[in-house]
Design an enzyme around this catalytic site. Sequence first.
Site, PDB file in Angstrom:
ATOM      1  N   LYS A   1     -31.054 -29.061  -8.378  1.00 25.70           N
ATOM      2  CA  LYS A   1     -31.380 -29.178  -6.962  1.00 25.70           C
ATOM      3  C   LYS A   1     -32.887 -29.272  -6.752  1.00 25.70           C
ATOM      4  CE  LYS A   1     -31.542 -25.431  -4.292  1.00 25.70           C
ATOM      5  NZ  LYS A   1     -32.703 -25.364  -3.376  1.00 25.70           N
ATOM      6  N   ASN A   2     -33.631 -28.433  -7.461  1.00 28.95           N
ATOM      7  CA  ASN A   2     -35.073 -28.362  -7.242  1.00 28.95           C
ATOM      8  C   ASN A   2     -35.840 -29.526  -7.856  1.00 28.95           C
ATOM      9  OD1 ASN A   2     -34.782 -26.026  -5.765  1.00 28.95           O
ATOM     10  ND2 ASN A   2     -35.136 -24.683  -7.515  1.00 28.95           N
TER      11      ASN A   2
ATOM     12  N   CYS B   1     -40.089 -20.229   8.131  1.00 29.44           N
ATOM     13  CA  CYS B   1     -41.458 -20.206   7.605  1.00 29.44           C
ATOM     14  C   CYS B   1     -42.456 -19.921   8.725  1.00 29.44           C
ATOM     15  CB  CYS B   1     -41.812 -21.552   6.958  1.00 29.44           C
ATOM     16  SG  CYS B   1     -41.299 -21.666   5.244  1.00 29.44           S
TER      17      CYS B   1
ATOM     18  N   ARG C   1     -46.172 -17.723   4.383  1.00 30.83           N
ATOM     19  CA  ARG C   1     -45.471 -18.565   3.412  1.00 30.83           C
ATOM     20  C   ARG C   1     -46.439 -19.622   2.900  1.00 30.83           C
ATOM     21  NH1 ARG C   1     -40.205 -16.917   1.759  1.00 30.83           N
ATOM     22  NH2 ARG C   1     -39.305 -15.792   3.498  1.00 30.83           N
TER      23      ARG C   1
ATOM     24  N   ASP D   1     -35.324 -16.936  -9.087  1.00 29.39           N
ATOM     25  CA  ASP D   1     -34.020 -17.500  -8.741  1.00 29.39           C
ATOM     26  C   ASP D   1     -32.894 -17.003  -9.639  1.00 29.39           C
ATOM     27  OD1 ASP D   1     -34.914 -18.895  -6.587  1.00 29.39           O
ATOM     28  OD2 ASP D   1     -34.868 -20.871  -7.523  1.00 29.39           O
TER      29      ASP D   1
ATOM     30  N   ARG E   1     -25.283 -24.818  -0.805  1.00 27.80           N
ATOM     31  CA  ARG E   1     -26.617 -25.412  -0.760  1.00 27.80           C
ATOM     32  C   ARG E   1     -27.136 -25.715  -2.155  1.00 27.80           C
ATOM     33  NH1 ARG E   1     -30.471 -21.770   0.917  1.00 27.80           N
ATOM     34  NH2 ARG E   1     -31.877 -23.505   0.479  1.00 27.80           N
TER      35      ARG E   1
END
Length: 421
Positions: free
Chosen positions: A22-23, A119, A124, A309, A401
């Site tokens: 995903k990233n 955010c 952030r 993560d 997600r």
Amino acid sequence: MDKLLIRGGRSLAGEVLISGAKNAALPELCAALLTTEPVTLHNVPRLHDVATMLKLLRNMGATAERSETRSDEVTINGGLVTKPEAPYELVKTMRASILALGPLLTRFGHATVSLPGGCAIGSRPVDQHIKGLQAMGAQINVEHGYIIARTAKLKGARITTDMVTVTGTENFLMAAALADGETLLENAAQEPEIGDLAEMLIAMGAKIEGQGSSRIRIQGVSSLHAPKLPHRIVPDRIEAGTFLCAVAAAGGDVLLKGAQAQHLDAVIDKLRAAGVSIESGADWIRVQASGRPLAVGFRTSEYPAFPTDMQAQFMAVDCIATGTAKISETIFENRFMHVNELVRLGARIEIDGHTAVVTGVERLSGATVMATDLRASASLVIAGLVAKGETVIERIYHLDRGYDRMEDKLRAIGADIERVS
């Protein structure tokens, strides 16, 4: 709203194919905006965040479609973009939307991008994106929840961020690819997904050196083109790590196909310390576990250290381990939101600031719990796999997600898990 129902107590055995990361997929979909030619990507995971990004690209005027014959193939034509904007309605659930800012600004000279949901400037790293692009000559204002950026032409610059920021490094990489002159990124993030983005950009004609290190040098070029061959997205190391933890907790023997062990060194070292057997090759990892693991503590930090993560998933393993483990979270505030839900399942966890002390118990007990974020939801799945009785996990849209059909993959290796409405 969908839920997951898990009947725990089964060991896991078989094979799992790891999806694309995903990233890596999200910045690489945005990178397609840097050229007027159609760009094709392979190994694109079927995730809610990816679907949102494709919808965002279409809203700009681009075409962005999955192949009808190959489900992991996506083609984007950024040559049709007429509206370099990312509206709040489309990006409020996805912080990665900030990745559209760099490519839109460097190609069109202007961009309007909503601040991502949740955010705030200053608390952030969105402010790091703004400072870096301003150093390249952009004029940026934040008005009514939107970043409004303009430039006649971005100029190469030396950018040193106050903190290591993955999306910031990616934004600067894409912006600098078409800027005038040389850009030097200091304190750059070193994640494999950044190296994968750099390789895609190089295949498009960018001049980049040093990816994978803390110093990246980019020499701007006048234009980019589509890669001659479709770019294949790197495997998802966090999905692979999640399945490693699932087997460590539930026991069994599972082969992860398409996984790259060198991207998970810190996680694998900790799992081996817990008594888990792990073997690997160029594109596979085999994990074997039996009995209760040993409790292992760790501290999250930037890559290549233990990834934030993976903190929640490994905590679920420690919950049923022998002994006590101390877990320190240094990357994100509020990253222990899964603790209360794990306690509902019978876990023994005490929180002291940014540290959690986990005392393993022999068995968790099924209950109804609620996912609070993406990785927290994965930790609850792992806990449910080992809990006695039935576990119901609510709000699993968080899971969707970032995990490609997780329940299908778990069911294929022996888990008693189903999605219910």
